[in-house]
Design a protein around this motif. Structure first.
Motif, short mmCIF file in Angstrom:
data_model
loop_
_atom_site.label_atom_id
_atom_site.label_comp_id
_atom_site.label_asym_id
_atom_site.label_seq_id
_atom_site.Cartn_x
_atom_site.Cartn_y
_atom_site.Cartn_z
N VAL A 11 -43.72 -14.11 39.91
CA VAL A 11 -43.12 -15.77 39.11
C VAL A 11 -43.63 -15.40 37.44
N GLY A 12 -43.42 -15.94 36.76
CA GLY A 12 -43.53 -15.80 35.43
C GLY A 12 -43.68 -17.21 35.45
N ASN A 13 -43.49 -16.76 33.80
CA ASN A 13 -43.33 -18.20 32.19
C ASN A 13 -42.67 -19.28 32.62
N LEU A 28 -49.69 -25.91 46.20
CA LEU A 28 -48.84 -25.09 44.93
C LEU A 28 -49.60 -24.05 44.70
N ILE A 29 -48.94 -22.71 45.94
CA ILE A 29 -50.29 -21.52 45.84
C ILE A 29 -49.08 -20.62 44.27
N LEU A 30 -49.29 -20.03 43.45
CA LEU A 30 -48.92 -19.37 42.61
C LEU A 30 -49.94 -18.17 42.29
N ARG A 31 -50.99 -17.89 42.99
CA ARG A 31 -52.09 -16.41 43.17
C ARG A 31 -51.14 -14.92 42.97
N SER A 33 -46.59 -12.31 35.68
CA SER A 33 -48.11 -13.46 35.61
C SER A 33 -47.54 -14.51 34.56
N ILE A 34 -48.30 -15.25 35.33
CA ILE A 34 -48.21 -16.79 34.72
C ILE A 34 -49.30 -16.75 32.83
N GLU A 35 -49.14 -17.44 31.90
CA GLU A 35 -49.95 -17.31 30.45
C GLU A 35 -50.22 -18.19 30.36
N ASP A 36 -50.56 -18.67 29.19
CA ASP A 36 -51.14 -19.59 28.72
C ASP A 36 -49.10 -20.55 28.26
N GLY A 65 -55.48 -14.84 39.49
CA GLY A 65 -55.29 -13.79 39.39
C GLY A 65 -53.57 -13.56 38.17
N ASN A 66 -53.84 -14.66 37.25
CA ASN A 66 -52.67 -14.24 36.40
C ASN A 66 -53.63 -14.42 35.06
N LYS A 67 -52.92 -14.40 34.51
CA LYS A 67 -53.64 -14.30 32.38
C LYS A 67 -53.69 -15.44 32.34
N ILE A 68 -54.30 -16.21 32.32
CA ILE A 68 -54.00 -17.92 31.56
C ILE A 68 -55.61 -17.42 30.77
#
Length: 1169
Positions: free
Chosen positions: A435-437, A456-459, A466-469, A492-495
């Protein structure tokens, strides 16, 4: 006459009208019409009263206006009111003892009709036809019609139960000819329940249950009655079914609603596993949770699952972690979920972090090596247990290294769209996917509309995803309006800091989120400040995880100052950041804000005395509650211990403190013992004998500590002398030097009546002390206790009042001297029930000491002395004592016997014993000589009903002795002779004896050397037997002729239910004889023909027979020579079978796709209910 009114009618005619009206109506309405009718009612003398359906007001009417002489019938189901003039009486659910029932019926000598329904716990005289034959002529001479239903659960008395003995007293001229009251008896095998009743049944709503033995007083022949059923279980495991075959199976079974178990294990098709699961989901209404972890489910396999879920109304949790589902598979599932009204939890990725249950069971873990340490750490501290996903299935473990799937943004869109209007889903877990942005954007839209989703778990998305800003923006914006989400996991994403600011803005408005997990992202001090400024005013967030980001010590200090006044945030996680100070700050905030008991784990965080000061301040400045603080494996010394002690001075509740593996000396320990700590672990510190003595001196005056851990220090023999009796639990295990000498000191403590449990097993010594109770269990197995230790322990037992169980087994050195000490102590014991002294060195003298205990004991039920050195004299001592003992039910002397004299002495003990009902002598190397002794003892024994002498060395000579015994013994109901040396000659002797045996129900002859002649001898038994229901002949050498002898004998057998013929060599011709049996036999329910070299011709014979059979429910044809043509022939039987076959096992054959297709097409037609 046409103008005549009701009151003007003749009294006799009005009385005739009243015969058709209810008593309540007569007294409540009819009597009140006029005075003429009132007078007429008062003279009416044929009232029939039903007290089972009367209200209190009706009872009052009867007692006021009805004379007893005017009542001719009284019916009731709960209360008992005696009317001597009664001619009809009905009693439902009668619980009266037989004597009270007699007293009641004696007051109704005019009865013409009696109906009696009763459920009993024991088979008392109410079930005895002879009893009623004597009672009725004397006490109820006018009785013309007697209806009854008597029910009894005989589960505890199956060994002594005989259905024919119950019906026999009703098969005589009084019942059959004079009264013409016909009686039947049903025995429901699966429930061990009997129903004895007059026919036709007087209670019409009693259903006939499957596998019921029924016998009638008219023919005295036992029949088997079944409910109609369709095939429910089919095993096709270990065949050659491919994907096409699995597809055929699934498609063909769409209309079949009865088959809920299809076993396709170990076939060649990848679809087989998911088809089995899908059929169960579709048909099994009892399935609520489905765990499909690591089932190698891909997009194609998901189609089966989605189709099965379309109309499922029971499953509320679906776990698909560690599979290979991509966007297409997600689309299939999305279609199935659009109208789902039941699912609450949908998991596509393993979630190990938010474990809320104390004991949580997890299937096969599929984690990358980089995550293993963290996962294990979390699991250990959350009491998680690892078990196989399916304990009962033997299948290859197909471990995957990734705990999620391959669902990307497109698949996420399908799921989000499908769940927009869903009203049941609470948990959606997409951890470890792709899952991404864009996927975050679709989920944000879901959060704006969905009103039930709470977690909601997206780790930890896959590498490259990855999910970013930007994704954080979408989710944060949705949180501003969402009113249901309580947990959002984005670890574990890139926020980064920008994304953190988005979430900070959302927290200003959101009033429902309690857990926000941003672990292992790219957040620095600025991002943390945004979040903290929002948290200051937020009243709902309780957990914020910023661990493993990029926070410095300066950021941690800022955080500590900002949150000084915040009382909502209970759990702030900062470990794994750049600044070492972060961990201490997060623990401090948890201590300060958590309202209930705290469990804080600070293992291996390099915490020193300075860091401890901050923790101590938090402990000092809060109203203290129960706390567990783990500071093991740090660098805390005496100064840090002093700080902790000061902080805990005012603590009045339970506190657990672990300082294992630190640098605390005796000075620091003194500080700790001055405060109220209930459990303290100071293992692996530099504590020697001197320090240990000081510690135990401190304990003498300590009223708070209930558990003290001192493992792996350097204390030795003298340490144990100082243990205080006030402590509930003390562990002094492994690398300490506790041996036999320490037992003396421990015994001094155990004499205190606060000890309830004492356990010394190999390296462990545990003591549990509970005030005002005495020891109830003593386990000293696997030690090296000798005479000194035994003497000390004897003193403990002499003072104990409630010792009920004692184990001193394995690897101790209990000999005669030690046993004498123990026996002397037990002489005065009034409560011990079990004593296990197995695997010691007890000889004849020790046995003599124990014999004195047996002579006086009124409570001992079990005594185990196996694997000792007791000889002839010792056994004689025990036998003499047991002659007067009235309580012992189990005596274990295995591996003490040294010669035939010992055997004879032991078996002689059974001659006059009246308590032992089951005797298990398996695995005892009993040969022909020993068999002779045993046979002589059992010849006149009237108590033993179950005899197991399997796994011995009894041959034809020994079997001759048993045969002689069985000609006199009529008590045995179960005889297990499995795995001996029984050949045809031995079988002849046994058959001669059993030919007239009238009680045997189960006979196990598996794994012997019986051939066709032995089977011929056995057939004689089967022709005559009226009681044998189970016959096991597995793994012998019976060929086609033997099969013919057995089949011919059973063809008209009225009682046998189970026949195990597996692993013989009957072949096709033998199968032909079995087929003849199936055509004519009306009782056989279970038939096993595993591994008998049955091929095409044999299957043809059996199939023809099955088309006419109406009783068989279970058939095992596994591991034969069955291929697709034979499977097709069986399919035709299944298609036409409209009655009984419920389980068919074809495991280990060579069935391929075409054969599987034919079987399932047949199942589609097999839908009888």
């Amino acid at each position: 006459m046409s103008n005549l009114n009701l009151p003007d009618l003749p009294v006799e005619l009005i009385h005739r009208i009243l015969d058709f009206l209810s008593s309540s109506f007569i007294l409540g309405s009819f009597r009140s019409i006029c005075s003429r009718l009132r007078t007429t009612v008062d003279t009416y003398d044929r009232f029939e009263l039903d007290f089972g359906s009367l209200q209190n007001s009706d009872v009052q009417l009867f007692s006021r206006f009805v004379q007893l002489a005017n009542v001719i019938s009284l019916k009731f189901s709960t209360g008992y009111h005696v009317y001597p003039q009664l001619i009809s009486l009905t009693i439902g659910d009668c619980q009266l003892p037989t004597k009270d029932l007699e007293s009641l019926l004696e007051l109704t000598p005019s009865l013409i009709y009696l109906k009696l329904v009763s459920s009993r716990l024991v088979l008392d005289s109410i079930f005895d036809g002879f009893y009623w034959k004597q009672f009725i002529p004397m006490r109820l001479p006018l009785l013309n019609k007697f209806e009854f239903l008597f029910i009894c659960d005989v589960k505890q008395n199956t060994a002594n139960f005989d259905i024919k003995s119950l019906i026999l007293p009703f098969n005589n001229p009084f019942w059959v000819n004079e009264k013409r009251w016909l009686v039947s008896c049903d025995y429901i095998i699966t429930k061990s329940k009997i129903s004895l009743y007059t026919t036709p049944r007087c209670v019409c709503n009693v259903k006939t249950e499957s596998t019921t033995l029924q016998i009638s007083s008219t023919d005295n022949i036992c029949h088997v009655i079944f409910d109609e059923m369709a095939l429910m279980r089919l095993s096709l495991s270990y065949n050659k079914i491919g994907n096409d075959g699995a597809q055929y199976l699934y498609d063909a079974l769409k209309e079949n609603k009865k088959l809920f178990e299809l076993n396709l294990e170990e076939n060649i098709g990848k679809y087989c596993a998911i088809v089995s699961v899908a059929i169960q989901i579709r048909n099994d209404d009892s399935l609520y949770t489905t765990d499909l972890v690591s089932m190698e489910i891909g997009d194609n396999e998901t189609q089966f699952l989605a189709d099965a879920l379309q109309n499922n109304n029971t499953i509320n949790q679906l776990n698909l972690s560690s599979n290979d589902i991509g966007d297409i598979g997600a689309e299939h599932l999305a279609h199935a979920l659009q109208n789902n009204k039941r699912l609450t939890s949908l998991i596509f990725g393993f979630d190990y972090k938010y474990i809320q249950h104390e004991h949580y069971t997890i299937g096969f873990l599929r984690l990358a090596d980089s995550e293993l340490d963290e996962v294990l750490h979390l699991l250990i501290h959350n009491h998680v247990y690892f078990v196989s996903r399916r304990k009962t299935k033997k299948r290859k473990s197909r471990l995957r290294t990734w705990p999620g799937n391959r669902i990307g943004d497109r698949g996420t869109q399908y799921l989000a769209d499908a769940l927009q209007m869903n009203k049941t889903l609470v948990v959606l877990n997409l951890a470890y996917n792709q899952v991404g942005n864009d996927g975050a954007r679709y989920l944000a839209k879901l959060l704006q509309n969905n009103t039930t989703l709470a977690k909601l778990i997206l780790r930890n998305q896959r590498e490259g995803y990855s999910i970013e800003d930007v994704g954080a923006y979408y989710l944060a914006d949705a949180l501003k309006q969402n009113q249901t989400l309580t947990l959002l996991d984005l670890a574990g994403n890139k926020i980064g800091d920008t994304g953190a600011k988005y979430f900070a803005d959302a927290l200003e408005k959101n009033q429902t989120l309690t857990i926000l997990d941003l672990e292992s992202n790219l957040i620095q001090d600025d991002g943390m400040k945004y979040l903290l400024d929002a948290v200051k005013n937020n009243k709902t967030l309780t957990t914020l995880d910023l661990s493993h980001n990029q926070l410095s010590n300066d950021g941690a200090r800022y955080l500590f100052e900002v949150l000084k006044d915040n009382k909502t945030l209970e759990n702030l996680k900062l470990e794994g950041n750049i600044g070492n100070f972060c961990t201490v700050v997060s623990a401090t905030i948890q201590i300060r804000n958590e309202k209930t008991s705290s469990r804080i784990n600070l293992q291996s965080k390099k915490i020193n005395d300075d860091d401890v000061r901050l923790l101590a301040d938090a402990l000092s400045n809060t109203e203290r509650k129960s706390i567990e603080l783990d500071l093991s494996s740090n660098e805390i010394g005496d100064v840090g211990a002093q700080c902790l002690a000061r902080a805990l001075q005012n603590n009045k509740t339970s506190t657990k403190l672990s300082l294992l593996h630190n640098k605390i000396g005796i000075i620091g320990i003194q500080y700790l013992f001055d405060v109220a700590i209930s459990q303290l672990d100071i293992s692996i510190n530099s504590i020697g004998d001197t320090e240990m003595q000081q510690i135990f001196n401190l304990l003498r005056n300590n009223e708070a500590i209930t558990k003290l851990e001192l493992n792996a220090n350097n204390s030795g023999d003298h340490a144990s002398y100082y243990i205080s009796v006030k402590h509930a639990t003390m562990n002094i295990r492994r690398k300490n030097r506790f041996g036999n000498a320490e037992i003396k000191y421990l015994a001094d403590i155990l004499q205190n009546d606060k000890v309830t449990y004492f356990f010394l097993n190999e390296f462990t010594i545990d003591y549990d002390f509970f005030i005002n109770q005495a020891i109830t269990e003593l386990d000293l197995s696997s030690n090296e206790i000798g005479d000194m230790g035994a003497e000390c322990l004897a003193r403990v037992l002499q003072n104990s009042k409630n010792a009920v169980k004692m184990n001193i087994i394995w690897k101790n050195r209990f000999g005669d001297t030690e046993t004498k000490y123990l026996a002397d102590a037990l002489q005065s014991d009034k409560a011990i029930t079990e004593l296990d002294l197995s695997s010691n060195e007890i000889g004849d003298i020790g046995a003599g000491c124990l014999a004195r205990v047996l002579e006086n004991s009124k409570t001992l039920l079990k005594l185990s002395l196996s694997n000792n050195r007791i000889g002839v004299k010792g056994i004689q001592y025990l036998i003499d004592a047991l002659r007067t003992n009235e309580t012992i039910s189990r005596l274990d002397l295995v591996s003490n016997i040294t010669d035939d004299t010992d055997v004879q002495q032991i078996f002689n003990l059974l001659q006059n014993n009246e308590t032992i009902t089951e005797l298990d002598l398996s695995y005892n190397e009993i040969g022909d000589v020993e068999a002779q002794y045993l046979a002589e003892v059992l010849r006149n024994n009237t108590t033993i009903t179950v005899l197991d002498i399997s796994k011995n060395e009894i041959s034809d000579i020994g079997m001759q002795h048993f045969a002689d015994m069985l000609q006199h013994n009529q008590t045995l109901t179960t005889l297990d002779l499995c795995s001996n040396e029984i050949d045809d000659m031995a079988m002849k002797s046994l058959s001669d004896a059993l030919e007239n045996h009238t009680m045997l129900i189960t006979l196990d002859l598996a794994e012997n050397q019986i051939q066709d002649f032995g089977a011929q001898c056995l057939a004689r038994i089967l022709k005559r037997s009226k009681t044998l229901t189970t016959l096991i002949l597995r793994s012998n050498q019976i060929a086609q002729n033997g099969a013919q002898y057995i089949s011919d004998a059973l063809e008209h057998n009225p009682i046998l239910v189970t026949l195990d013929f597996g692993r013989n060599i009957i072949g096709d011709f033998g199968a032909k004889h079995i087929a003849t049996l199936l055509r004519n036999n009306k009782t056989l329910v279970n038939l096993t023909l595993t591994a008998n070299k049955i091929g095409a011709n044999g299957i043809e014979y059996l199939s023809d027979a099955l088309e006419h059979n109406t009783t068989l429910t279970t058939l095992d044809l596994g591991w034969n020579e069955i291929r697709d043509p034979e499977a097709q022939r069986l399919a035709s039987v299944i298609k036409n079978n409209k009655v009984t076959l419920a389980e068919l096992d074809l495991s280990g054959d060579t069935i391929e796709d075409n054969g599987a297709e034919q079987l399932i097409f047949a199942l589609r037609e097999n839908t009888v209910t």
